[in-house]
Every structure is written in structure tokens, then in C-alpha cells.
Design a protein around this motif. Structure first.
Motif, mmCIF file in Angstrom:
data_model
loop_
_atom_site.group_PDB
_atom_site.id
_atom_site.type_symbol
_atom_site.label_atom_id
_atom_site.label_comp_id
_atom_site.label_asym_id
_atom_site.label_seq_id
_atom_site.Cartn_x
_atom_site.Cartn_y
_atom_site.Cartn_z
ATOM 1 N N UNK A 157 -34.922 4.276 7.119
ATOM 2 C CA UNK A 157 -34.522 5.013 5.921
ATOM 3 C C UNK A 157 -33.093 4.656 5.518
ATOM 4 N N UNK A 158 -32.249 4.514 6.533
ATOM 5 C CA UNK A 158 -30.829 4.270 6.293
ATOM 6 C C UNK A 158 -30.562 2.792 5.972
ATOM 7 N N UNK A 159 -31.178 1.900 6.802
ATOM 8 C CA UNK A 159 -30.888 0.473 6.661
ATOM 9 C C UNK A 159 -31.632 -0.185 5.516
ATOM 10 N N UNK A 160 -32.878 0.239 5.300
ATOM 11 C CA UNK A 160 -33.678 -0.402 4.263
ATOM 12 C C UNK A 160 -34.398 0.631 3.412
ATOM 13 N N UNK A 161 -33.626 1.443 2.699
ATOM 14 C CA UNK A 161 -34.246 2.501 1.904
ATOM 15 C C UNK A 161 -35.296 1.952 0.936
ATOM 16 N N UNK A 162 -35.050 0.757 0.423
ATOM 17 C CA UNK A 162 -36.011 0.195 -0.530
ATOM 18 C C UNK A 162 -37.365 -0.083 0.116
ATOM 19 N N UNK A 163 -37.358 -0.313 1.443
ATOM 20 C CA UNK A 163 -38.626 -0.564 2.122
ATOM 21 C C UNK A 163 -39.590 0.578 1.861
ATOM 22 N N UNK A 164 -39.058 1.791 1.834
ATOM 23 C CA UNK A 164 -39.908 2.966 1.669
ATOM 24 C C UNK A 164 -40.424 3.118 0.244
ATOM 25 N N UNK A 165 -39.717 2.490 -0.692
ATOM 26 C CA UNK A 165 -40.192 2.525 -2.073
ATOM 27 C C UNK A 165 -41.267 1.465 -2.282
ATOM 28 N N UNK A 166 -41.123 0.371 -1.555
ATOM 29 C CA UNK A 166 -41.926 -0.803 -1.887
ATOM 30 C C UNK A 166 -43.091 -1.034 -0.943
ATOM 31 N N UNK A 167 -43.132 -0.308 0.159
ATOM 32 C CA UNK A 167 -44.162 -0.559 1.164
ATOM 33 C C UNK A 167 -44.986 0.703 1.418
ATOM 34 N N UNK A 168 -46.313 0.596 1.392
ATOM 35 C CA UNK A 168 -47.161 1.755 1.672
ATOM 36 C C UNK A 168 -46.841 2.354 3.038
ATOM 37 N N UNK A 169 -46.894 3.655 3.125
ATOM 38 C CA UNK A 169 -46.541 4.341 4.370
ATOM 39 C C UNK A 169 -47.468 3.964 5.524
ATOM 40 N N UNK A 170 -48.693 3.612 5.185
ATOM 41 C CA UNK A 170 -49.626 3.186 6.227
ATOM 42 C C UNK A 170 -49.066 1.998 7.003
ATOM 43 N N UNK A 171 -48.479 1.047 6.253
ATOM 44 C CA UNK A 171 -47.914 -0.138 6.902
ATOM 45 C C UNK A 171 -46.697 0.245 7.729
ATOM 46 N N UNK A 172 -45.894 1.151 7.166
ATOM 47 C CA UNK A 172 -44.667 1.541 7.866
ATOM 48 C C UNK A 172 -45.000 2.269 9.169
ATOM 49 N N UNK A 173 -46.019 3.123 9.118
ATOM 50 C CA UNK A 173 -46.423 3.840 10.327
ATOM 51 C C UNK A 173 -46.833 2.849 11.419
ATOM 52 N N UNK A 174 -47.628 1.866 11.034
ATOM 53 C CA UNK A 174 -48.086 0.908 12.043
ATOM 54 C C UNK A 174 -46.909 0.073 12.553
ATOM 55 N N UNK A 175 -45.952 -0.207 11.673
ATOM 56 C CA UNK A 175 -44.728 -0.911 12.084
ATOM 57 C C UNK A 175 -43.932 -0.082 13.089
#
Lengths: 189, 189
Positions: A157-175
Motif C-alpha cells: 500500500x505504501x510502496x506501490x499504491x498504484x498497484x492497488x488501483x491497477x491490479x485485481x485484488x485476487x492477484x494481490x491476495x495470491x501474491x
DNA sequence: GTGATTTTGTGACATTTGTCAAATGAATGC
DNA sequence: GCATTCATTTGACAAATGTCACAAAATCAC
């Protein structure tokens, strides 16, 4: 167009001297390409000749574990996309897919590699890139072993806030190594 | 004694040409040392000049997380001990401690580094070492994200059976990212 | 805009793992 | 050999996370 390539070389040649001649030499192996969203850039179990540098767009890398995708990293502007296995001319373990329409610099590792062994500046440049990559991997291991999934989410959230805008949460959870539902509950707080 | 150093250089120079002259040059920066069990080789938060190659003995690396040790890797015969941070002249994140009495080759990175930038063979050699290290890190990430703790334990059992003879289970549990008790229950099956 | 599809959130419950405490087993010093 | 210390195992319980089912919200196609 050449400006973009120069920018890439400069970004990765910190602390390494590269003459104009060597830059000209390197440029012969670089080119710019555009790809559509969902394009598969690198395919699991196959050999590839190219690595990429992201001018614009986003990508993800994932393995297949028992049929489900496990995301390993995401790349955005000014990130490198590639695999050590490509560098070593081995088949890939992971698949790399574009999450958005993207503009990339492609680097022909197959033709660049002989230069590494004969040109000191390019050898140093290549060493600097791998060094950078090793640092990236080391940080990743550090975060994985050292932090809880909640802490890792907050770090992202802090380092790559844009990741959360641009990437589905499903992918982030698995990451992050947790289920979609657990991530959803972490976010609810 | 020189035989051991030669063996080390050969092991890490696969695919890289190194002349007799360069080997002689490299040897000026290598030496053999013996250390007692429990000796702290590298200390968290400090800068160090040396990396090591294990002739005989075992070592572990750990971070401190909220006062408890989290083990990150173990090294045995023919393994390299070092940190990217030493290579980059930065303070370490981890502490490296000997688990047994050990014979090591020490490599003075501080004095070797200038050679990397001026000698093509040494630059290629250094690149090969970092490449090897990156592969080690990539494998580690792969295992961590891809496999359950049980699978990782079985992999360790298969790949490094001696690790289980030579390393306390408490350390192995923390390396696998599980509690001592959970590992004990995994083993009971 | 509307319906269809995809993504995200929530509830209930099962499973896994961690934690604390105690017991057993192994190694070490004298 | 015996006592002391350290390492490992086991049990009981609590906490965290996964799984399944479904609801809500957002996105997309037309």
C-alpha cells in the motif's frame, strides 16, 4: 524513441561507465514494441530470447500450482521484465502477461550475451543489472519471511499504491500468499 | 591450501574463461582461515569486507524479528557465505554464525571490487557468482510461494538430508516459517 | 441505460497453526 | 554414573486463515 532507450540504459548503468560507442553497440539489440492488454509476453515451459523494460503499462508473472495461478510479481513503468532462465537460455517456470496495453523496450538477450563476454563495459553493465535483480529478490525474501501478510499488504500500500488501483485484488491476495477473502477482511479494517 | 582456492575458483567460473595470470591476481585477495563453533562471522547492522567459501563446517544466517531469530539460510561444504550488502558496502540485515568449527576461504571484496571494473575475466567471474546467487534466491522464492511448509520440509529432507543431522530443529522450523511444535508434528507422520 | 459478467465483500463453519505448559529424550559436565 | 541443561515431542486450547455459499458492488457489452 531513442531517448527512451537511452533513459533505460542510464537507469541501469549507475556506477558503471558506458561510452557512446558501447551505447551504440547496445542499441542494436534493443527495440520498442507495443502490445495489447492480456498479451502473453513470456510463456511457462518455453525458451525466450527477450527481456523487457516497461515504458508504459503493467504486467504480472504467475506460476501454475495445481491448476490455480500463484502471482509472483507485478511490473509497472521503469521496471524490468525478464527471467534469469531467459538469461541462461532455459525454459521458464512462470508466465508473464500484460495487465494493460503496454509500450516496452525489448532486449535481445541471445544476441547481447556474446558482447558481455567480450566487452568490459557491457560485462559491468550486465553485472549491475543482475545485482539489481538480486537485490530485488533479496528484499522479497526478507519481506516474505519477516513480515505477516497484513504487514506485507500495508507495505505494498505504501510502496506501490498504484498497484492497488491497477491490479485485481485476487492477484494481490495470491501474491501476498493469502486467500481473496482474508485480504478482503484485512482491508475492511 | 592453494589447491582449495583453485577448486573454489573453478567451481564458480563455469562457462567463464580465466587465465593463469588472472587466477594469480585473484589469489592475492583470498586466504584460508579456521574458526571455532559459534563464532559470529558477520554481524547485523555492520559493514564487512569479506565473503566466505565453506571448505568444512556449517553456518546459519538469521534476522532478528521482535527479539526472536528468524533463520534465513544454512551453508555447508562448497557453499558461499556472503551478502549482497557486503558487495555493495552496506551494513548487513542479517547475522551469520558458525554452527560447527569451520575452515573457510575468505574473499576480500573491498580489494577485489576494483579489479571487477578493470579486468574483463574477473568481471565475468563476478557476474557468474552473482548470477548463481540470484538463481539461489529465485529458487528460494519459488519454494516459499509454491509449496506448503510440509512440502518444503520434505524437499529439504531430500535435497539436504545432512542439514537435518547438523542443524537443530528449532532453526529449521524458523527457516521453514513454522513453529517448532508444528514441525515436530509434521515429522511424526 | 439495462442486463450479464466479473470482482469484491460477508457470514458460518472447518481446518490449520500458534501458544503455553508439561513430559520425555538426548547431550554435556563433573 | 548422575545431575544439569538443552532439544524435542505431546496435549489442550485459542487464534488465524481457508473454504464454501451467497450477497453486494463494479464493470462491460450492446
Amino acid at each position: 524513441m531513442n531517448d527512451l532507450i537511452l533513459q533505460f540504459i542510464r537507469q541501469y548503468s549507475l556506477g558503471v561507465t558506458i561510452s557512446e560507442g558501447t551505447i551504440g553497440e547496445l542499441m542494436k539489440h534493443l527495440s520498442i514494441s507495443k502490445h495489447a492488454k492480456n498479451h502473453v509476453l513470456l510463456q511457462e515451459n518455453q525458451r525466450h530470447d527477450f527481456a523487457y523494460f516497461v515504458i508504459k503499462g503493467a504486467a504480472r508473472s504467475y506460476y501454475l500450482k495445481d491448476g490455480t495461478e500463484v502471482n509472483t510479481w507485478f511490473a509497472f513503468e521503469n521496471d524490468l521484465i525478464g527471467s534469469l532462465n531467459t538469461y541462461r537460455d532455459l525454459p521458464l517456470r512462470e508466465t508473464v502477461e500484460l495487465l494493460e496495453e503496454a509500450t516496452l523496450i525489448s532486449i535481445n538477450l541471445k544476441t547481447v550475451k556474446p558482447l558481455i563476454h567480450s566487452n568490459l563495459q557491457i560485462s559491468n553493465f550486465s553485472g549491475a543489472v543482475i545485482e539489481e535483480y538480486a537485490q530485488f529478490l533479496e528484499d522479497r525474501i526478507f519481506y516474505t519471511q519477516f513480515m505477516s501478510s497484513k504487514e506485507r499488504y500495508e507495505l505494498l500500500l505504501k510502496h506501490e499504491p498504484m498497484a492497488l488501483q491497477r491490479i485485481p485484488l485476487t492477484y494481490i491476495a495470491s501474491y501476498l500468499g493469502i486467500s481473496r477473502e482474508t485480504l478482503s477482511r484485512l482491508r475492511a479494517k
